[in-house]
Design a protein around this motif. Structure first.
Motif, PDB file in Angstrom:
ATOM      1  N   ALA A  23       0.823  -1.207   0.000  1.00  0.00           N
ATOM      2  CA  ALA A  23       0.000   0.000   0.000  1.00  0.00           C
ATOM      3  C   ALA A  23       0.861   1.262   0.000  1.00  0.00           C
ATOM      4  N   ALA A  24       1.925   1.256   0.802  1.00  0.00           N
ATOM      5  CA  ALA A  24       2.821   2.421   0.850  1.00  0.00           C
ATOM      6  C   ALA A  24       3.500   2.643  -0.498  1.00  0.00           C
ATOM      7  N   VAL A  27       1.041   4.260  -2.929  1.00  0.00           N
ATOM      8  CA  VAL A  27       0.927   5.709  -2.710  1.00  0.00           C
ATOM      9  C   VAL A  27       2.121   6.435  -3.308  1.00  0.00           C
ATOM     10  N   TYR A  30       1.893   6.421  -7.142  1.00  0.00           N
ATOM     11  CA  TYR A  30       0.846   7.357  -7.571  1.00  0.00           C
ATOM     12  C   TYR A  30       1.320   8.804  -7.450  1.00  0.00           C
ATOM     13  N   TYR A  31       1.927   9.146  -6.317  1.00  0.00           N
ATOM     14  CA  TYR A  31       2.350  10.531  -6.110  1.00  0.00           C
ATOM     15  C   TYR A  31       3.412  10.952  -7.125  1.00  0.00           C
ATOM     16  N   LEU A 110     -10.884   3.057  -7.415  1.00  0.00           N
ATOM     17  CA  LEU A 110      -9.742   3.962  -7.324  1.00  0.00           C
ATOM     18  C   LEU A 110      -9.611   4.811  -8.580  1.00  0.00           C
ATOM     19  N   LEU A 115      -9.056   8.548  -7.131  1.00  0.00           N
ATOM     20  CA  LEU A 115      -7.798   9.164  -7.534  1.00  0.00           C
ATOM     21  C   LEU A 115      -8.036  10.203  -8.634  1.00  0.00           C
ATOM     22  N   ALA A 188       0.765   0.085 -10.382  1.00  0.00           N
ATOM     23  CA  ALA A 188      -0.286   0.230  -9.379  1.00  0.00           C
ATOM     24  C   ALA A 188      -1.224  -0.968  -9.395  1.00  0.00           C
TER      25      ALA A 188
END
Length: 294
Positions: A23-24, A27, A30-31, A110, A115, A188
């Protein structure tokens, strides 16, 4: 029989830790790929390279992508159910079907509702504000692989992981050739499936389904080494291209960016698979150590 409390506490920490790591990483991917200029320009360059590379094989790309459909997912559900029935393991069968359902639903939610892809004022090949992360095709293909790993005996997992992971990677590259998805979308998708698989393994452990059997050496250390090498190469090339705009915006730069994308995709799928296989192995080993006699 239902596992003892001691065994449950020991075994459940591994899927929980791995789910947190997946999960981390999701993120972070994605960022960087959506909310930073450097990530966006390199991602756009890799998509240009994919479109150039795939122009001559467009018909084959469409044929590959047609394999992933609602029908193929239903086929995966049926296959998982048959294997679970043969092994007399209803819990694993339901958990595997749960991965197929939750991963694909989570990806849709998502991508379409949670998102966003902000407008950074960049001139991009694809729609700059249309979010395409995670990739639905990648998620569908990889969730079928993860579901099989849950219901299969340990002896068959490595072969299925290698073949299935290769297939899922090909699907993700095909979506880039078609211009549907970017590199991070595929990464992802793999990570979403990873999180859902860890939840499913937790359910299996909590219900006491893991069976006691010998654990074969999986050579996962080498999977991690290759994964880290591929990811490092992809990141290094991406950073280099992000700092040298003339090269990045050239034909050679686009092709280099696409090669970087392939390296990142390969590294991600190997890393996620290594985590799945390791958690399956260690939770079953914990069952053998702490579980009650069958």
């Amino acid at each position: 029989m239902r596992p003892s409390n001691a065994r449950g506490l020991v075994a459940l920490r591994w899927p929980a830790a791995m789910a947190t790591a997946y999960a981390a990483t999701f993120v972070l991917v994605y960022y960087i790929s959506v909310h930073t200029v450097r990530g966006r320009v390199v991602s756009d360059a890799s998509l240009r390279g994919a479109l150039l590379s795939g122009a001559s094989i467009r018909d084959r790309v469409d044929a590959i992508l047609d394999v992933v459909s609602v029908g193929s997912l239903l086929g995966a559900v049926a296959t998982v159910a048959v294997i679970a029935l043969i092994r007399l393991d209803r819990v694993r069968g339901l958990a595997a079907v749960g991965v197929l359902v939750t991963a694909n639903v989570a990806t849709r939610v998502l991508k379409d509702h949670l998102l966003v892809r902000p407008d950074l004022g960049l001139d991009e090949v694809g729609p700059s504000t249309l979010n395409s992360l995670p990739s639905g095709h990648t998620t569908a293909a990889f969730s079928a692989v993860a579901a099989l790993l849950i219901v299969l005996p340990s002896a068959g997992r490595v072969a299925v992981a290698l073949l299935g992971g290769g297939f899922a990677a090909c699907i993700s590259l095909a979506t880039m050739f078609a211009g549907w998805h970017r590199t991070a979308d595929a990464m992802a998708g793999f990570l979403v499936v990873g999180v859902c698989t860890m939840v499913a393994i937790s359910v299996v452990v909590a219900c006491g389904s893991p069976r006691r059997h010998a654990q074969a050496g999986l050579g996962l250390r080498w999977w991690v080494v290759v994964s880290a090498g591929a990811l490092s190469l992809g990141v290094a090339v991406g950073i280099g291209l992000s700092t040298v705009a003339p090269v990045r915006d050239s034909l050679v730069g686009s092709l280099l960016a696409f090669l970087s994308a392939g390296s990142l995709i390969a590294g991600t799928v190997l890393g996620v698979l290594a985590g799945m296989l390791w958690v399956l192995q260690v939770t079953e080993s914990d069952t053998e150590r702490y579980g009650e006699p069958a």
